[in-house]
Design an enzyme around this catalytic site. Structure first.
Site, PDB file in Angstrom:
ATOM      1  N   ARG A 292       1.944  -0.286  -7.676  1.00  0.00           N
ATOM      2  CA  ARG A 292       1.264   0.866  -8.292  1.00  0.00           C
ATOM      3  C   ARG A 292      -0.161   0.512  -8.696  1.00  0.00           C
ATOM      4  NH1 ARG A 292       6.721   2.734 -11.638  1.00  0.00           N
ATOM      5  NH2 ARG A 292       7.650   3.814  -9.844  1.00  0.00           N
ATOM      6  N   TYR A 436       3.028   7.624  -2.382  1.00  0.00           N
ATOM      7  CA  TYR A 436       3.898   6.442  -2.347  1.00  0.00           C
ATOM      8  C   TYR A 436       3.830   5.638  -3.640  1.00  0.00           C
ATOM      9  CZ  TYR A 436       0.005   3.501  -0.296  1.00  0.00           C
ATOM     10  OH  TYR A 436      -1.155   2.830  -0.019  1.00  0.00           O
ATOM     11  N   GLU A 437       4.816   4.742  -3.776  1.00  0.00           N
ATOM     12  CA  GLU A 437       5.052   3.958  -5.001  1.00  0.00           C
ATOM     13  C   GLU A 437       5.349   4.855  -6.204  1.00  0.00           C
ATOM     14  OE1 GLU A 437       5.535   1.262  -3.979  1.00  0.00           O
ATOM     15  OE2 GLU A 437       4.228   1.047  -2.257  1.00  0.00           O
ATOM     16  N   GLY A 438       6.020   5.967  -5.961  1.00  0.00           N
ATOM     17  CA  GLY A 438       6.348   6.916  -7.014  1.00  0.00           C
ATOM     18  C   GLY A 438       5.310   8.012  -7.073  1.00  0.00           C
TER      19      GLY A 438
END
Length: 590
Positions: A292, A436-438
């Protein structure tokens, strides 16, 4: 074609005038072998390599993309040779600790290097950067055997890595993961299942790939509490044969086309446990948070390249006359930068890029201080700030950087929409960053629910401590004193708002879901205001009469004046969320 010049002067200013690395690094045992001259020379060398080797591959890699044939992925032409040089020159080991075989550079230097990497070739940067998070998981949670098998290869970049979480039925809800790991007759784990959207899932850059995979052991409980973490190699270590890992799909994507995003099937793959059984998600969070932060750095790099090219084009392109009269009367038209609308747009870009860069660099320093500062209170303070800032770096930065990149493309007019200028590629490459990555809504939920409400505002108090300390210093400078009041007023509003949201959430949990995006916007705006005044203070202290200082102070004043209008509006909106929920509940979706 895109052009790029690394902002080395700004890196130097942030490193030494703002963050004062020359004073703070000697306190950190992991990094006190370094000095300012070496940090500067390293970034200069990195800039030369990335500009000459990776920037020329950016457009060609996007045009050709990766390809899948006979079960193996090939990266675009030039990528294997570029990675070989990248690895041979030691760049993967830049911020790897000395004890693990790395060079031990501070995370702030790594942030600046990674920004340059993303600015020149973001698809290549994804290949290069996931590995370090995999290494940190292996070193922190793996047993001695796992560390011996994988540590040195990952530290040097001889092997790259992936994080394998997502499955067709399990995206953000990892509790739905079905991949399993069973113990065979020899006492080894055998892993089977399908993972999708795996960055770096297969490629021809390294001789092996280390996949970190979330899976369920036999008899594990349902949900995330039953997940364990395993390392699975592409090739078996003992005989270099395929380890039951096959590519079942190569995604054809909107952007980052030169990076291999794969669907992978694991069939009785030999797997090595990393960490305790049923504690896999807790282990994987180390890698997820690292990723993140890396996304935030990517957004700064992409925005910087967009700004530089928009500024160059606006200086070179002559169209129309400035509203207040011709600025270049001997020419048939004035440059675009003569028009106030264009100038305003370019200034908006800088209002975002400069504090965004500092935010990433500051969190890099805080990560190092949380790991090895000799003072326990400072370690705790730094760790709380890193936890609070992680969703902001990922969510707030990727929300706003997209606006910068899109408006930079628009400054090119029709030329921005065609492939040759490279601007539309920046828009496409950036589009993944809020996803992406949440996703960014998940980041906002993490910020409000877990990082603020769940700990009764302890992390917020660490931010308030920083802002009030800066405000106290600003009051001693006649030029900057007016900015101090804004920081103090914003801090005074944090706790009452948190208490209001906490009470409302008791009666309706949907309050968090509805309020969290606005809350992220609020805290992000406050943090940017803090960072702009911090930069203005550093510039004023180092050289009060320079053009650089006048620019920083003027930009800080402009940002604070806008924030003083935006913040009350956001707070008012957050205070009325329960009534909004009632109205939303009366609307039927058709």
């Amino acid at each position: 074609m895109l052009e790029y010049r690394a902002p080395l002067e700004e890196f130097e200013f942030l490193s030494h005038q703002v963050l004062r690395l020359n004073e703070r690094l000697p306190l950190l045992p992991e990094h006190n072998h370094l000095d300012a001259d070496l940090l500067k020379a390293t970034l200069e060398a990195g800039s030369a390599l990335l500009g000459s080797q990776l920037l020329p591959l950016n457009a060609s890699g996007d045009a050709s993309g990766c390809s899948l044939a006979d079960g193996s992925v090939s990266t675009p032409a030039g990528f294997p040779a570029a990675y070989a040089q990248f690895q041979e020159n030691g760049w993967p080991a830049l911020t790897v600790p000395l004890a693990w075989g790395g060079q031990g550079f501070p995370a702030t230097t790594g942030v600046f290097f990674d920004e340059m990497l993303a600015s020149t070739n973001v698809a290549f940067s994804i290949f290069a950067k996931v590995r370090e998070g995999v290494l940190r998981c292996v070193q922190r949670f793996g047993d001695e055997r796992v560390r011996e098998l994988f540590g040195a290869k990952l530290a040097s970049g001889e092997w790259l890595g992936t994080m394998c979480l997502t499955e067709p039925q399990a995206g953000s809800d990892l509790g739905l993961i079905r991949t399993t790991a069973r113990v065979d007759a020899d006492g080894n784990y055998r892993l089977s299942g399908t993972k999708i959207f795996i960055s770096n899932g297969d490629h021809d850059l390294t001789s092996n790939i280390v996949h970190l995979v979330l899976a369920r052991t036999e008899g594990a409980p349902a949900g995330t509490g039953g997940l364990s973490l395993f390392a699975v190699t592409k090739y078996r270590l003992e005989d270099q044969q395929r380890n039951g890992v096959s590519v079942i799909g190569l995604e054809h994507k909107h952007g980052i086309r030169a990076n291999a995003t794969c669907s992978l099937a694991f069939e009785d793959s030999l797997a090595y446990p990393v960490g305790e059984t049923n504690r896999g998600l807790a282990c994987m969070f180390l890698l997820m948070n690292s990723a993140r932060l890396a996304v935030g750095v990517q957004t700064v790099g992409l925005a910087e390249t967009a700004y530089q090219n928009a500024l160059r084009y606006a200086n070179e392109r002559h169209q129309g006359r400035a509203l207040n009269g011709a600025t270049h009367p001997t020419l048939p038209a004035d440059p675009l930068t003569s028009h106030i609308g264009v100038r305003s747009t370019l200034i908006e870009h800088r209002l975002f890029i400069e504090p965004a860069r500092l935010l990433c660099a500051w969190v890099g320093l805080l990560m190092d201080e949380s790991a090895c500062h000799p003072d326990e209170d400072q370690r705790k303070h730094a760790a709380q700030l890193v936890e609070l800032m992680t969703p902001i770096i990922k969510g707030y930065l990727s929300n706003h950087s997209g606006k910068v990149i899109s408006s930079a493309m628009q400054l090119f007019g029709g030329h921005g929409y065609i492939v040759e200028t490279g601007m539309e590629q920046l828009v496409r490459d950036h589009a993944i960053c809020p996803i992406y990555e949440g996703t960014n809504h998940i980041q906002s939920l993490d910020l409000l629910a877990r990082k603020v409400l769940a700990d009764q505002g302890r992390r917020l108090k660490s931010l308030a401590r920083e802002m009030l300390g800066l405000a106290a210093r600003l009051k001693r400078d006649e030029t900057l004193a007016p900015l101090a009041g804004s920081l103090q007023r914003w801090v005074s509003e944090l706790e009452p708002l948190m208490l209001h949201l906490a009470v409302e959430t008791v009666f309706n949990r949907d309050v968090v879901g509805r309020a969290s995006p606005d809350y992220m916007e609020l805290i992000g705006t406050m943090v940017f205001g803090h960072l702009w005044t911090w930069m203005a203070e550093a510039a004023q202290t180092s050289d009060p009469d320079s053009a650089h200082t006048r620019n920083k102070v003027a930009m800080a004043e402009l940002y604070i004046s806008r924030a003083n209008e935006d913040i009350p509006t956001l707070i008012k909106r957050l205070m009325r969320e329960p009534r909004e929920l009632d109205r939303l509940g009366r609307i039927t979706l058709t």
